[in-house]
Design a protein around this motif. Structure first.
Motif, mmCIF file in Angstrom:
data_model
loop_
_atom_site.group_PDB
_atom_site.id
_atom_site.type_symbol
_atom_site.label_atom_id
_atom_site.label_comp_id
_atom_site.label_asym_id
_atom_site.label_seq_id
_atom_site.Cartn_x
_atom_site.Cartn_y
_atom_site.Cartn_z
ATOM 1 N N PHE A 143 -9.072 15.769 31.755
ATOM 2 C CA PHE A 143 -8.015 14.865 32.200
ATOM 3 C C PHE A 143 -7.730 15.059 33.698
ATOM 4 O O PHE A 143 -7.653 14.097 34.468
ATOM 5 C CB PHE A 143 -6.761 15.158 31.376
ATOM 6 N N LEU A 144 -7.621 16.319 34.116
ATOM 7 C CA LEU A 144 -7.354 16.598 35.532
ATOM 8 C C LEU A 144 -8.533 16.180 36.408
ATOM 9 O O LEU A 144 -8.347 15.701 37.530
ATOM 10 C CB LEU A 144 -7.059 18.087 35.731
ATOM 11 N N HIS A 145 -9.739 16.359 35.880
ATOM 12 C CA HIS A 145 -10.934 15.930 36.612
ATOM 13 C C HIS A 145 -10.860 14.428 36.888
ATOM 14 O O HIS A 145 -11.142 13.970 37.985
ATOM 15 C CB HIS A 145 -12.177 16.281 35.805
ATOM 16 N N MET A 146 -10.450 13.698 35.856
ATOM 17 C CA MET A 146 -10.328 12.253 36.019
ATOM 18 C C MET A 146 -9.301 11.921 37.105
ATOM 19 O O MET A 146 -9.541 11.070 37.970
ATOM 20 C CB MET A 146 -9.928 11.616 34.700
ATOM 21 N N ALA A 147 -8.169 12.614 37.082
ATOM 22 C CA ALA A 147 -7.135 12.360 38.093
ATOM 23 C C ALA A 147 -7.666 12.692 39.485
ATOM 24 O O ALA A 147 -7.478 11.935 40.437
ATOM 25 C CB ALA A 147 -5.886 13.183 37.776
ATOM 26 N N ARG A 148 -8.361 13.811 39.597
ATOM 27 C CA ARG A 148 -8.917 14.228 40.889
ATOM 28 C C ARG A 148 -9.863 13.155 41.431
ATOM 29 O O ARG A 148 -9.786 12.765 42.604
ATOM 30 C CB ARG A 148 -9.669 15.555 40.691
ATOM 31 N N GLY A 166 -17.522 8.336 32.735
ATOM 32 C CA GLY A 166 -16.488 9.362 32.704
ATOM 33 C C GLY A 166 -15.378 9.024 31.723
ATOM 34 O O GLY A 166 -14.904 9.897 30.986
ATOM 35 N N VAL A 167 -14.967 7.767 31.698
ATOM 36 C CA VAL A 167 -13.911 7.368 30.755
ATOM 37 C C VAL A 167 -14.416 7.525 29.320
ATOM 38 O O VAL A 167 -13.675 7.967 28.434
ATOM 39 C CB VAL A 167 -13.454 5.921 31.043
ATOM 40 N N ILE A 168 -15.696 7.200 29.107
ATOM 41 C CA ILE A 168 -16.282 7.396 27.773
ATOM 42 C C ILE A 168 -16.270 8.886 27.421
ATOM 43 O O ILE A 168 -15.943 9.271 26.280
ATOM 44 C CB ILE A 168 -17.723 6.832 27.735
ATOM 45 N N LEU A 169 -16.589 9.722 28.399
ATOM 46 C CA LEU A 169 -16.598 11.170 28.147
ATOM 47 C C LEU A 169 -15.192 11.679 27.812
ATOM 48 O O LEU A 169 -15.029 12.543 26.942
ATOM 49 C CB LEU A 169 -17.146 11.919 29.362
ATOM 50 N N LEU A 170 -14.190 11.138 28.495
ATOM 51 C CA LEU A 170 -12.807 11.523 28.181
ATOM 52 C C LEU A 170 -12.476 11.154 26.738
ATOM 53 O O LEU A 170 -11.919 11.959 25.978
ATOM 54 C CB LEU A 170 -11.841 10.826 29.144
ATOM 55 N N MET A 244 -23.142 13.109 29.032
ATOM 56 C CA MET A 244 -23.019 14.082 30.117
ATOM 57 C C MET A 244 -24.277 14.077 30.979
ATOM 58 O O MET A 244 -24.200 14.154 32.203
ATOM 59 C CB MET A 244 -22.771 15.484 29.563
ATOM 60 N N ALA A 245 -25.441 13.982 30.301
ATOM 61 C CA ALA A 245 -26.702 13.961 31.057
ATOM 62 C C ALA A 245 -26.711 12.771 32.015
ATOM 63 O O ALA A 245 -27.048 12.897 33.191
ATOM 64 C CB ALA A 245 -27.882 13.899 30.101
ATOM 65 N N ILE A 246 -26.302 11.611 31.507
ATOM 66 C CA ILE A 246 -26.273 10.425 32.371
ATOM 67 C C ILE A 246 -25.264 10.632 33.499
ATOM 68 O O ILE A 246 -25.519 10.305 34.662
ATOM 69 C CB ILE A 246 -25.910 9.167 31.544
ATOM 70 N N HIS A 247 -24.125 11.201 33.156
ATOM 71 C CA HIS A 247 -23.060 11.425 34.134
ATOM 72 C C HIS A 247 -23.553 12.306 35.291
ATOM 73 O O HIS A 247 -23.378 11.961 36.459
ATOM 74 C CB HIS A 247 -21.897 12.112 33.408
ATOM 75 N N PHE A 248 -24.185 13.418 34.956
ATOM 76 C CA PHE A 248 -24.637 14.355 35.995
ATOM 77 C C PHE A 248 -25.754 13.740 36.819
ATOM 78 O O PHE A 248 -25.822 13.916 38.032
ATOM 79 C CB PHE A 248 -25.115 15.676 35.374
ATOM 80 N N TRP A 249 -26.649 13.036 36.127
ATOM 81 C CA TRP A 249 -27.763 12.395 36.827
ATOM 82 C C TRP A 249 -27.233 11.369 37.826
ATOM 83 O O TRP A 249 -27.673 11.295 38.972
ATOM 84 C CB TRP A 249 -28.682 11.739 35.790
ATOM 85 N N ARG A 250 -26.231 10.604 37.390
ATOM 86 C CA ARG A 250 -25.701 9.575 38.275
ATOM 87 C C ARG A 250 -24.947 10.174 39.465
ATOM 88 O O ARG A 250 -24.917 9.586 40.542
ATOM 89 C CB ARG A 250 -24.775 8.622 37.503
ATOM 90 N N VAL A 251 -24.324 11.324 39.267
ATOM 91 C CA VAL A 251 -23.651 11.962 40.404
ATOM 92 C C VAL A 251 -24.646 12.127 41.543
ATOM 93 O O VAL A 251 -24.362 11.809 42.696
ATOM 94 C CB VAL A 251 -23.065 13.329 39.996
ATOM 95 N N ARG A 252 -25.852 12.584 41.224
ATOM 96 C CA ARG A 252 -26.868 12.788 42.255
ATOM 97 C C ARG A 252 -27.401 11.467 42.784
ATOM 98 O O ARG A 252 -27.567 11.281 43.979
ATOM 99 C CB ARG A 252 -28.021 13.620 41.706
#
Lengths: 261, 247
Positions: A143-148, A166-170, A244-252
């Motif tokens: 939750f805090l990560h999302m706010a950040r 990210g919203v899906i992960l939450l 999560m895999a998609i999330h981390f991959w997309r960050v890069r």
């Protein structure tokens, strides 16, 4: 006739530690485990090249690039919240596997299993506590990560799709926590889930069906425990790992973390 | 402008000298193309005249320049089959490749990022470990359908929703509001057209989010600590938190 060798000379000398290390590191097995360039093959001395090799020649390369923006490593920017959420997920997986050895998901056995776990299993109470508090912490950190991320404007293009992930992960985190809530099968679990699922029963049009599918019947019972157990230990973790895999991959792929402001 | 490392300068100087020597050798074979004054950096004025001399100022790189060291063929000369070889185009640096004018300041993932992550993970483990030693997870009596605790509360993160339940129809409080909330939240990147990420440019977005987060936090706190029997308002210090709230 040559002088007989003494006993001491005839016993082969044990190899020196350095030789042993060399022969182990030179073996086929060792070099099959560690890729060429791995610091475990050739040793590590601090140099820019070796700093690159640490990441490049290990499985870490799946998660991190060789170099990151300087401001991205500032703890005051990310507060480590995304990383900690991921770490808490791993922590919950490990403690959760331990708990699975002592738990049977039926209404008749679940509560007794938890009680036995707490009183008769070595470290049972400690691991259960860590699992429970870790779960609450994960909800908070996600939750805090999302706010950040929101306050840094990191949901904006080109990262808007990763924000959706990210919203899906939450949502998945909340579902994981909620499905785990029922499993101890105590009064707290039963009635918290009753309140929660009654709310879901008010889904428009399909309310009754949604509730029936969720509970595995018209009322919470042993079928619900089994159903939520499978969701909790198998299905949601499986789905969340994919996201999560998609999330981390997309960050890069979206250019590393956002900023600096 | 970034500093060019010394070893690169040295290498380029060596290469340039080598190329210059190669050209001198081949110069008599080609149509007088190897000008010793050409250091490989500038486009000879002779070539640019054929294209219209005005482009000379903007030219910073060329495509299809004869490779250094190869038998130098004058680009202006007529080829074997009567084709005229010429300079294809003059392009500005940066128009083909996305050259960043300001290079990003980067550091190595190891050790700068990985050490931080490792310490954070370690600190989290230590905290959880110590906390779990001293605080036990709740385990109430076995589930009993005939004994409804009063109050009955959802897990804490749903207590905001349960709080809404006292004000709205369950369909609105339990499905519509959280559903819409999640959808609007997910669409934030498509709704917010403001490209800036500077706080001073996005006062409205920040105010809206802060309001939303505070609203939610207040609802969760009220639901957790200020709702007692029958979900009526109470003060937590009157009854004791343990009577009305459990994790």
């Amino acid at each position: 006739m040559a002088k007989r060798m003494s006993l001491r000379e005839r016993i082969p000398k044990p190899p020196k530690p350095a030789d042993m290390l060399n022969s182990i590191q030179g073996s086929q097995f060792w070099s099959s485990v560690f890729r060429p360039g791995s610091i475990f093959r050739k040793g590590y001395t601090d140099s820019p090249r070796n700093r690159s090799y640490v990441v490049m020649n290990s499985v870490l390369y799946h998660l991190h690039p060789v170099k990151v923006k300087r401001h991205a490593v500032k703890v005051s920017y990310t507060l480590c919240l995304g990383g900690l959420s991921f770490f808490l997920f791993i922590h919950l997986t490990v403690t959760g596997i331990f708990l699975m050895f002592f738990y049977r998901p039926t209404a008749a056995q679940a509560w007794n299993d938890i009680k036995t776990l707490q009183t008769s299993v070595t470290f049972g109470l400690l691991v259960r506590n860590m699992h429970r508090w870790g779960a609450h912490l994960m909800v908070i950190s996600v939750f805090l990560h999302m706010a950040r991320v929101f306050y840094h404007g990191a949901y904006k293009p080109p990262r808007e799709f990763n924000w959706v992930i990210g919203v899906i992960l939450l949502t998945l985190t909340l579902l994981l926590s909620f499905t785990g809530y029922l499993l101890p099968w105590d009064q707290l679990a039963l009635w918290a889930v009753t309140v929660g699922t009654n709310m879901m029963g008010y889904t428009p049009v399909f309310g009754r069906q949604v509730r029936f599918v969720l509970l595995g019947g018209v009322e919470i019972g042993t079928d619900t425990v089994l159903r939520w157990y499978v969701l909790h230990v198998l299905m949601f973790p499986f789905v969340i790992v994919i996201f999560m895999a998609i999330h981390f991959w997309r960050v890069r792929k979206d250019g590393g973390i956002s900023g600096p402001l | 402008m970034t500093e060019i490392p010394e070893h690169l300068l040295k290498r380029s100087k060596a290469r340039r000298e080598q190329a210059g020597a190669g050209k001198g050798d081949a110069g008599n074979g080609g149509g007088g193309g190897g000008e010793s004054a050409d250091d490989g950096e500038k486009i000879p004025a002779r070539l640019l005249q054929g294209e219209g001399g005005s482009s000379g100022g903007a030219a910073t790189a060329t495509v299809a320049r004869p490779a250094a060291g190869a038998p130098a063929q004058s680009p202006g000369a007529v080829g074997p089959a009567g084709h005229t070889q010429r300079l294809l185009t003059v392009v500005k640096a940066g128009s083909i490749q996305d050259v960043k004018s300001v290079p990003t300041d980067k550091v190595h993932t190891w050790p700068h990022l990985l050490v931080g992550e490792f310490v954070a993970a370690l600190a989290m483990t230590a905290f959880l470990f110590v906390f779990a030693i001293f605080v036990n997870a709740p385990l109430l009596g076995m589930a009993n359908f005939n004994l409804t605790p009063n109050p009955s509360k959802a897990p804490w993160y749903f207590l905001g929703l349960q709080e809404l339940l006292t004000m709205f129809h369950p369909m609105v409080a339990g499905v519509t509001i959280p559903g819409m909330g999640l959808i609007v939240m997910g669409a934030a990147g498509y709704i917010d057209k403001n490209p800036s990420n500077k706080p001073e440019d996005r006062k409205f977005a920040i105010a809206l989010m802060t309001f939303f987060l505070m609203f939610w936090a207040v609802l969760v706190i009220i639901g957790s600590f200020f709702r007692g029997e029958g979900f009526n308002f109470i003060y937590p210090w009157d009854q004791g938190v343990h009577e009305i709230f459990d994790l």
